[in-house]
Design an enzyme around this catalytic site. Structure first.
Site, PDB file in Angstrom:
ATOM      1  N   ALA A  25      46.440  55.256  16.394  1.00 46.25           N
ATOM      2  CA  ALA A  25      46.960  55.816  15.153  1.00 46.25           C
ATOM      3  C   ALA A  25      47.041  57.324  15.353  1.00 46.25           C
ATOM      4  CB  ALA A  25      46.025  55.469  14.008  1.00 46.25           C
ATOM      5  N   GLY A  66      44.800  51.943  17.514  1.00 51.44           N
ATOM      6  CA  GLY A  66      45.923  51.226  16.897  1.00 51.44           C
ATOM      7  C   GLY A  66      46.880  50.633  17.925  1.00 51.44           C
ATOM      8  N   GLU A 104      45.327  47.416  18.850  1.00 46.59           N
ATOM      9  CA  GLU A 104      45.478  46.550  17.668  1.00 46.59           C
ATOM     10  C   GLU A 104      46.909  46.018  17.590  1.00 46.59           C
ATOM     11  OE1 GLU A 104      43.767  49.702  15.239  1.00 46.59           O
ATOM     12  OE2 GLU A 104      42.312  48.258  14.458  1.00 46.59           O
ATOM     13  N   GLU A 112      37.761  54.444  18.485  1.00 43.06           N
ATOM     14  CA  GLU A 112      37.602  55.082  17.166  1.00 43.06           C
ATOM     15  C   GLU A 112      36.203  55.641  16.928  1.00 43.06           C
ATOM     16  OE1 GLU A 112      39.070  52.157  17.728  1.00 43.06           O
ATOM     17  OE2 GLU A 112      40.918  51.991  16.551  1.00 43.06           O
TER      18      GLU A 112
END
Ligand code: COA
Length: 260
Positions: free
Chosen positions: A66, A111, A114, A134
């Site tokens: 992200a 992300g 993911e 993260e």
């Protein structure tokens, strides 16, 4: 559009979606999440698309996570919305009625992992690095990482990746069941296209039935899952493709599936 965060191209039933922010290692900001959501919706609807290949632009990254710069200033309620936006995209991909292959051409972090895990198959370059870092930002995964990694690779691997935050190389990711195949970086494109071409001529309704049964089965008990599979199996006997597939076998020829 030159400033779009993604590019989409289509050839021979294969829709290729590329996250196109190479200068930011294809980090997922809100605009990219929205563009991907739209593109996957269109791929689902488009009868000319039989399979989707998802990758990142440039030689370095699939998606490095992200967008940290965008996330840094978020208030809790905005962060919740950002997480929901990501989760909505991942769910759309996971439940797409057509197979989606992640071509992991480099870093797949946060992300990015993911996103890859929401795809149905993952093929990685031997140079790729995958992880949920993260924790190093004082965060936890927010686009479904704790849940999909758990289902894909189990508790030990999930806790290792998410608690320690260190990425694993492609060979270790294969060992853990996070990716399906690892190939030399130079062969990634060719090997991915071989897979995509195979899926592009497979029976679309049977592909869909398989995806549905696996998705449903992942979330329910064995009895319900078996019932769902039985219903889907029966449904296949209403398709032209099932007649064509069985007839072609008996006639010793290749089937030509129409998707009806
Ligand atoms: N969000 C926003 N920008 C990112 C990013 C991310 N997740 N990952 C990389 N970038 C940007 C960098 O800020 C840099 O931008 P700049 O040139 O404008 O400064 C550019 O992409 C190149 O990254 P850089 O860090 O210089 O490359 P590197 O080869 O030294 O390191 C990584 C590569 C992947 C190890 C490193 O970029 C990294 O750790 N990224 C973050 C990974 C992460 O924590 N992801 C989870 C986020 S929740």
């Amino acid at each position: 559009m030159t400033d779009s965060p993604i590019t989409v191209s289509q050839q021979g039933g294969i829709c290729r979606i590329t996250v196109n922010r190479p200068d930011k290692l294809n980090a997922l900001n809100a605009a990219t999440l929205d563009a991907l959501h739209l593109a996957f919706g269109e791929a689902a609807e488009d009868p000319g698309t039989r399979v989707v290949v998802l990758t990142g632009a440039g030689a370095k990254a699939f998606v490095a996570g992200a967008d940290i710069a965008e996330m840094a200033g978020l208030r809790p309620t905005d962060a919740r919305d950002f997480s929901l936006r990501g989760q909505r995209l991942m769910r759309r991909i996971e439940t797409l009625p057509k197979p989606v292959i992640a071509m992991v051409n480099g870093f797949a972090l946060g992300g990015g992992l993911e996103l890859a895990m929401a795809c149905h198959l993952r093929i990685a370059a031997d140079t790729a690095k995958l992880g949920q870092p993260e924790i190093n930002l004082g965060l936890i995964p927010g686009f479904g990482g704790t849940q999909r990694l758990l289902r894909l690779a189990g508790r030990a691997a999930t806790l290792e990746l998410c608690l320690l935050g260190a990425p694993v190389d492609a060979a270790r990711a294969l060992q853990l069941g996070i990716v399906n195949r690892v190939v030399a970086a130079a062969d990634l494109e060719t090997e991915t296209m071989k897979l995509a071409e195979q899926l592009a001529v497979a029976a679309p309704l049977a592909l869909r039935g398989t995806l549905d049964a696996v998705n449903v089965g992942g979330e329910c008990g064995i009895e319900e899952g078996l019932q769902y599979e039985t219903a889907q199996f029966g449904l296949m006997f209403s398709t032209d493709d099932m007649r064509e597939g069985t007839r072609a076998f008996l006639e010793r020829r290749k089937p030509a599936f129409s998707g009806s």
